[in-house]
Design an enzyme around this catalytic site. Structure first.
Site, mmCIF file in Angstrom:
data_model
loop_
_atom_site.group_PDB
_atom_site.id
_atom_site.type_symbol
_atom_site.label_atom_id
_atom_site.label_comp_id
_atom_site.label_asym_id
_atom_site.label_seq_id
_atom_site.Cartn_x
_atom_site.Cartn_y
_atom_site.Cartn_z
ATOM 1 N N GLU A 298 33.059 2.094 -13.022
ATOM 2 C CA GLU A 298 33.678 1.065 -12.164
ATOM 3 C C GLU A 298 32.735 0.628 -11.049
ATOM 4 O O GLU A 298 32.960 -0.392 -10.410
ATOM 5 C CB GLU A 298 35.017 1.576 -11.602
ATOM 6 C CG GLU A 298 34.930 2.603 -10.478
ATOM 7 C CD GLU A 298 34.559 4.013 -10.937
ATOM 8 O OE1 GLU A 298 34.238 4.199 -12.134
ATOM 9 O OE2 GLU A 298 34.565 4.928 -10.103
ATOM 10 N N CYS B 130 34.792 11.182 -13.407
ATOM 11 C CA CYS B 130 34.289 12.134 -12.410
ATOM 12 C C CYS B 130 35.397 13.126 -12.032
ATOM 13 O O CYS B 130 35.756 13.973 -12.841
ATOM 14 C CB CYS B 130 33.744 11.364 -11.210
ATOM 15 S SG CYS B 130 32.558 12.333 -10.270
ATOM 16 N N HIS C 188 30.518 6.953 -12.908
ATOM 17 C CA HIS C 188 31.480 5.968 -12.389
ATOM 18 C C HIS C 188 31.209 4.571 -12.948
ATOM 19 O O HIS C 188 30.582 3.753 -12.271
ATOM 20 C CB HIS C 188 31.366 5.891 -10.866
ATOM 21 C CG HIS C 188 31.856 7.113 -10.157
ATOM 22 N ND1 HIS C 188 33.130 7.225 -9.659
ATOM 23 C CD2 HIS C 188 31.228 8.266 -9.866
ATOM 24 C CE1 HIS C 188 33.274 8.406 -9.081
ATOM 25 N NE2 HIS C 188 32.137 9.061 -9.189
HETATM 26 N N1 GLN Z 1 32.807 16.554 -6.514
HETATM 27 C C1 GLN Z 1 34.138 16.030 -6.725
HETATM 28 C C2 GLN Z 1 35.074 17.140 -7.209
HETATM 29 O O1 GLN Z 1 34.608 18.146 -7.639
HETATM 30 C C3 GLN Z 1 34.098 14.904 -7.739
HETATM 31 C C4 GLN Z 1 33.230 13.793 -7.213
HETATM 32 C C5 GLN Z 1 33.665 12.434 -7.661
HETATM 33 O O2 GLN Z 1 34.720 12.223 -8.241
HETATM 34 N N2 GLN Z 1 32.842 11.450 -7.328
HETATM 35 O O3 GLN Z 1 36.282 16.996 -7.124
#
Ligand code: GLN
Length: 208
Positions: free
Chosen positions: A184, A90, A182
């Site tokens: 995890e 992410c 995610h």
């Molecule tokens: N929206 C976050 C970003 O742009 C990422 C979200 C996440 O890691 N769950 O940094």
């Protein structure tokens, strides 16, 4: 009698989780369950000691700033360019990207992708979706998406290993992988096992 030297690959892979901000604990547990020795990484010395690194979810602009402040950005990029396996989940994938669509945001440029932040829109800001990921086997993978980015462009050397709603959500370029979701938080250990496999192969190659 001489003590026999054990091959290095019998020792659990030491996998670091960048612990400046974000969901660190869950990755540590998932790594331990998958048979690795998890380590927190907050300093250059701690980074030096690991065989692979995960950058977890969190807030990408904050973490890029913190990486600079803790003088971790340069050694991190150097180690990944030298072959250390890297996995961004992410926010971690945003940090690793070549660039960010429509934003002038600094990144580490570890993988030739353009990502779009918060790409799945407000209504589906968070969702769980079954993903088809052939490299992990036939059983669908429970993808947990939280204000997730998607991969809007993937360069010629990037393999797109899973898509969701028509966009790349799991990509690989050599020793670097990124996931929009995610693993995890999913209770499914297969992606952590996949990454530990990459770390073991890199260690074997280095020892050969
Ligand atoms: N929206 C976050 C970003 O742009 C990422 C979200 C996440 O890691 N769950 O940094």
């Amino acid at each position: 009698m001489e003590t026999e030297l054990k091959p290095v690959t019998n020792v659990p892979a030491s996998v670091g989780v960048l612990a400046l901000q974000g969901d660190v604990e869950e990755h540590l547990h998932a790594l331990a369950r998958a048979g690795a020795a998890p380590r927190l990484v907050k300093t250059a010395a701690e980074l030096e000691a690991v065989d692979g690194l995960i950058v977890p979810g969190g807030e990408s602009t904050t973490v890029i700033r913190l990486l600079d402040r803790f003088e971790l950005a340069e050694p991190l990029v150097a180690r990944v360019r030298a072959g250390m396996p890297f996995w961004g989940t992410c926010m971690g994938m945003i940090v690793a990207a070549h660039d960010v669509a429509q934003l002038d945001q600094a990144t580490l440029d570890l993988i030739d992708i353009t990502v779009r932040r918060n790409a799945f829109g407000r209504q589906i800001a968070s969702e769980e979706a079954d993903l088809v990921i052939p490299v992990l086997g036939e059983r669908p993978f429970p993808g947990v998406f939280i204000r997730a980015p998607w991969v809007e462009r993937a360069g010629p050397d990037v393999e797109v290993l899973a898509t969701h709603r028509g966009y790349g959500v799991f990509v690989r370029q050599g020793n670097v992988i990124g996931t929009s979701f995610h693993p995890e938080l999913s209770g499914d250990g297969r992606l952590h096992e996949y990454f530990i496999g990459m770390v073991q192969s890199a260690r074997k190659a280095a020892a050969a």
